[in-house]
Write an enzyme that holds these catalytic residues in place. Sequence first.
Site, PDB file in Angstrom:
ATOM      1  N   LEU A 105       0.752  -1.330  -0.126  1.00 24.32           N
ATOM      2  CA  LEU A 105       0.478  -0.025  -0.083  1.00 24.32           C
ATOM      3  C   LEU A 105       1.101   1.476   0.110  1.00 24.32           C
ATOM      4  O   LEU A 105       2.075   1.039   0.917  1.00 24.32           O
ATOM      5  CB  LEU A 105      -0.731   0.042   0.688  1.00 24.32           C
ATOM      6  CG  LEU A 105      -2.407  -0.667   0.806  1.00 24.32           C
ATOM      7  CD1 LEU A 105      -2.971  -0.648   2.655  1.00 24.32           C
ATOM      8  CD2 LEU A 105      -2.979  -0.352   0.402  1.00 24.32           C
ATOM      9  N   ASP A 106       0.604   2.503  -0.855  1.00 26.37           N
ATOM     10  CA  ASP A 106       1.216   3.531  -0.948  1.00 26.37           C
ATOM     11  C   ASP A 106       1.571   3.754   0.541  1.00 26.37           C
ATOM     12  O   ASP A 106       0.518   3.536   1.365  1.00 26.37           O
ATOM     13  CB  ASP A 106       1.113   4.338  -1.757  1.00 26.37           C
ATOM     14  CG  ASP A 106       0.559   4.199  -3.685  1.00 26.37           C
ATOM     15  OD1 ASP A 106       1.341   2.872  -3.844  1.00 26.37           O
ATOM     16  OD2 ASP A 106      -0.304   4.183  -4.259  1.00 26.37           O
ATOM     17  N   TYR A 107       2.970   4.853   0.376  1.00 28.24           N
ATOM     18  CA  TYR A 107       2.911   4.700   1.981  1.00 28.24           C
ATOM     19  C   TYR A 107       1.902   6.341   2.461  1.00 28.24           C
ATOM     20  O   TYR A 107       1.340   6.250   3.676  1.00 28.24           O
ATOM     21  CB  TYR A 107       4.396   5.986   2.199  1.00 28.24           C
ATOM     22  CG  TYR A 107       4.605   6.808   2.646  1.00 28.24           C
ATOM     23  CD1 TYR A 107       6.043   6.730   3.815  1.00 28.24           C
ATOM     24  CD2 TYR A 107       4.581   8.422   2.913  1.00 28.24           C
ATOM     25  CE1 TYR A 107       5.724   6.828   4.961  1.00 28.24           C
ATOM     26  CE2 TYR A 107       5.276   9.643   3.907  1.00 28.24           C
ATOM     27  CZ  TYR A 107       5.690   8.623   5.125  1.00 28.24           C
ATOM     28  OH  TYR A 107       6.198   9.476   6.402  1.00 28.24           O
ATOM     29  N   THR A 109      -1.235   5.752   1.663  1.00 27.71           N
ATOM     30  CA  THR A 109      -2.739   4.851   1.589  1.00 27.71           C
ATOM     31  C   THR A 109      -2.723   4.269   2.952  1.00 27.71           C
ATOM     32  O   THR A 109      -1.609   3.647   3.122  1.00 27.71           O
ATOM     33  CB  THR A 109      -2.771   4.451   0.280  1.00 27.71           C
ATOM     34  OG1 THR A 109      -2.726   4.520  -1.176  1.00 27.71           O
ATOM     35  CG2 THR A 109      -4.170   3.629   0.437  1.00 27.71           C
TER      36      THR A 109
END
Length: 246
Positions: A105-107, A109
């Site tokens: 998961l993106d930083y 998100t």
Amino acid sequence: MTNTKERLQKVIAQSGVTSRRKAEKLIVDGKVKVNGKVITELGTKVSTQDKIEVNGVRLEKEEPVYYLFYKPREVISSLKDDKGRTVVTDYLGDIPERIYPIGRLDYDTSGILLLTNDGTFANQLMHPRYEIDKIYVAKIKGIPTKKELQELKKGIHSNNELLKAVRYKVLETDKRKNATILEITLHEGKNRHIRRMMEELGYPVMKLKREKYGILDLQGLQPGNFRRLTPHEVKKMRHSATNENC
């Protein structure tokens, strides 16, 4: 692992050290020994009697474990970060097994992130062939038209990649704040997938959360919390990852 012989990269992945793809690279790079001999040929088969070393460390098979983690924002989906930022395993420090995230998961998100030491299970869930719903809720700046949102399903080109959503639903629009809340379902998750799609449409994402992963949700958890998956959940997820169009 049984007494029957299995491919070396599969055995390494099942041990929880790394994914099968990375295990293959370790083999090709000469980082793996079997019975004291460096092995560089993919497809080499080994048995339970063989002594396997990866980067000089003896391979010990762990019991498979499966965790669901509610990742907060501003946490790296990795085991370590060279910039000293918080990583997911900082929240799971008491777990004795060597677990790693299934995908990322993106930083910025938040939401569901699965972790395991079962490489086969991880590869099954990440394989693009299998259509496991990953449902996100995004708050975006602006109010896109229906025609613009239809582009999400048709596919949007970004940096030579075609990014698509399986489904979308408008949950809320706020004309006063000039914002929209969307539910977006993906089957694959490329780097910054939703953020890039919305940026191409001209509606940047202000907040993003993954709320469901297959049958799993965040019920009962707060950001930073985690729990073990039940045997039933593992079975259902494994079934989803080995049956097309489930």
